[in-house]
Motif scaffolding. Structure first.
Motif, PDB file in Angstrom:
ATOM      1  N   LEU A 307     -33.182  -3.403 -14.839  1.00  0.00           N
ATOM      2  CA  LEU A 307     -31.862  -3.973 -15.159  1.00  0.00           C
ATOM      3  C   LEU A 307     -30.737  -2.979 -14.854  1.00  0.00           C
ATOM      4  CD1 LEU A 307     -32.654  -5.554 -18.650  1.00  0.00           C
ATOM      5  CD2 LEU A 307     -32.177  -6.803 -16.526  1.00  0.00           C
ATOM      6  N   ASP A 312     -27.698  -9.235 -14.536  1.00  0.00           N
ATOM      7  CA  ASP A 312     -29.165  -9.160 -14.338  1.00  0.00           C
ATOM      8  C   ASP A 312     -29.875  -9.650 -15.592  1.00  0.00           C
ATOM      9  OD1 ASP A 312     -28.784  -7.922 -11.893  1.00  0.00           O
ATOM     10  OD2 ASP A 312     -29.208  -5.889 -12.635  1.00  0.00           O
ATOM     11  N   LEU A 313     -29.345  -9.233 -16.739  1.00  0.00           N
ATOM     12  CA  LEU A 313     -29.988  -9.619 -18.000  1.00  0.00           C
ATOM     13  C   LEU A 313     -29.889 -11.129 -18.204  1.00  0.00           C
ATOM     14  CD1 LEU A 313     -31.397  -8.814 -20.644  1.00  0.00           C
ATOM     15  CD2 LEU A 313     -29.143  -8.540 -21.684  1.00  0.00           C
TER      16      LEU A 313
END
Ligand SMILES: Cc1cc2nc3c(=O)[nH]c(=O)nc-3n(C[C@H](O)[C@H](O)[C@H](O)COP(=O)(O)O)c2cc1C
Length: 327
Positions: A307, A312-313
């Motif tokens: 990450l 992205d998370l």
């Protein structure tokens, strides 16, 4: 229960964990009912030198309930000066680290190495207590069972600290030699409880409501302190509090939605506190812990390790949902 003149609500506190119990995590755990939190350990020597990065560990500007700042060191005068400097952050109390087993800490005589010299433990506790006396906040100590199997002197150290004015003692039922391995010996927590009049906080291997209840019953300790059991699992405080209010109550774990929402809130907070690039590097381990045991966890945890951004998370969270929905 009271620690010094501080009213403590709840029977489970969040243990100090370097690299983990920063403001963001303490905020999340407090939200689930942690009675109080303790900062990551702070070097007294670095505080004494006014090291800027060290002082960041003491920042309590966010809303996180009661927080003790923990210091480590071996020289009573230096510890006292550090404690006095920490007053500017308005901590609920100061905690003294007498349990860290890491060679880079014990090599200089700090952490669990202090326990080799109970008299010095008392001197450190007395000096810190005197330094913060004017602020009226309590000083607590966190100790282990002892240095090794031949030197299990938690009772003596606890008594010295009590005489020196410590308001409570937390006992991790392992020796320094054991590091974090094997089972914690709760017998030593009981022995300390029987020997001192100040509150005793039991620590070591509390991983849920049942073990919390068991530790309280078997040792007579006044509260428990939870470390690794809270990693990716801040709900543990809600579960413990629920069970201790009503023994028949075993709270269900969080739903997938709650787990992911809390994880996202935690990492969002981390970004607010530390800025996204640094926060996301630190978030990787937390996300790995939150996702443990889920369907497809191995692949998701691999992605957690890469990450870089909150976006992205968010993609990872969507994919976790999708995987759960497809079953
Ligand atoms: C990653 C990690 C970091 C830790 N850092 C600290 C620390 O800074 N100060 C301290 O007193 N103890 C520290 N500890 C010890 C914990 O506070 C606790 O005593 C220990 O993990 C045993 O409790 P548990 O079985 O609930 O994990 C740390 C433990 C872990 C796993």
């Amino acid at each position: 229960m009271k620690i010094g003149n501080l009213e403590i609500k709840g029977l489970a506190a969040l243990a100090p964990m370097a690299g983990v119990t920063d403001g963001a995590f303490r905020n999340i755990c407090e939200g689930f009912g942690a009675a109080y939190g303790i900062s990551e350990m702070i070097s007294a020597r670095a505080m004494d030198f006014d090291d800027r990065k060290t002082a960041e560990l003491a920042d309590l500007s966010r809303d996180e309930g009661l927080v003790f700042l923990q210091i480590f060191g071996e020289d009573p005068a230096c510890m006292a000066r550090a404690a006095e400097k920490l007053l500017r952050y308005a901590p609920a109390g100061i905690d003294i680290n007498m349990g860290c087993p890491m060679p880079k800490i014990t090599g200089g005589g700090a952490g669990s190495a202090l326990m080799k010299d109970p008299r010095r433990c008392g001197q450190v506790a007395a000096a810190v207590r005197k330094a913060v006396e004017g602020a009226g906040i309590p000083v607590t100590v966190k100790i282990r069972a002892g240095w090794d199997r031949d030197h299990r002197n938690a009772v003596e150290v606890a008594k010295r600290c009590e005489e020196a004015g410590a308001a409570a003692v937390c006992v991790h039922g392992r020796t320094r030699e054991q590091l974090y391995q094997g089972r914690a010996d709760w017998g030593v927590i009981r022995a300390v409880k029987e020997a001192v009049g100040i509150p005793v906080i039991g620590n070591g291997d509390v991983d849920g409501a049942l073990s919390a209840g068991k530790m309280l019953a078997e040792t007579g300790c006044d509260m428990v302190m939870v470390g690794r059991g809270a990693l990716g699992n801040p709900w543990i405080f809600r579960e413990i509090n629920g069970h201790l209010r009503d023994e028949s109550l075993i709270m269900p774990g969080p739903t997938l939605t709650e787990r992911l929402l809390v994880m996202r809130r935690h990492i969002g907070l981390l970004c607010e506190c530390k800025g996204e690039p640094r926060a996301m590097r630190e978030a990787r381990k937390h996300v790995g812990w939150y996702l443990k045991g889920m369907r497809g966890a191995a692949e998701f945890r691999r992605r957690a390790g890469e990450l870089c951004t909150l976006a992205d998370l968010d993609r990872l969270v969507e994919d976790v949902y999708r995987a759960a929905a497809s079953t």
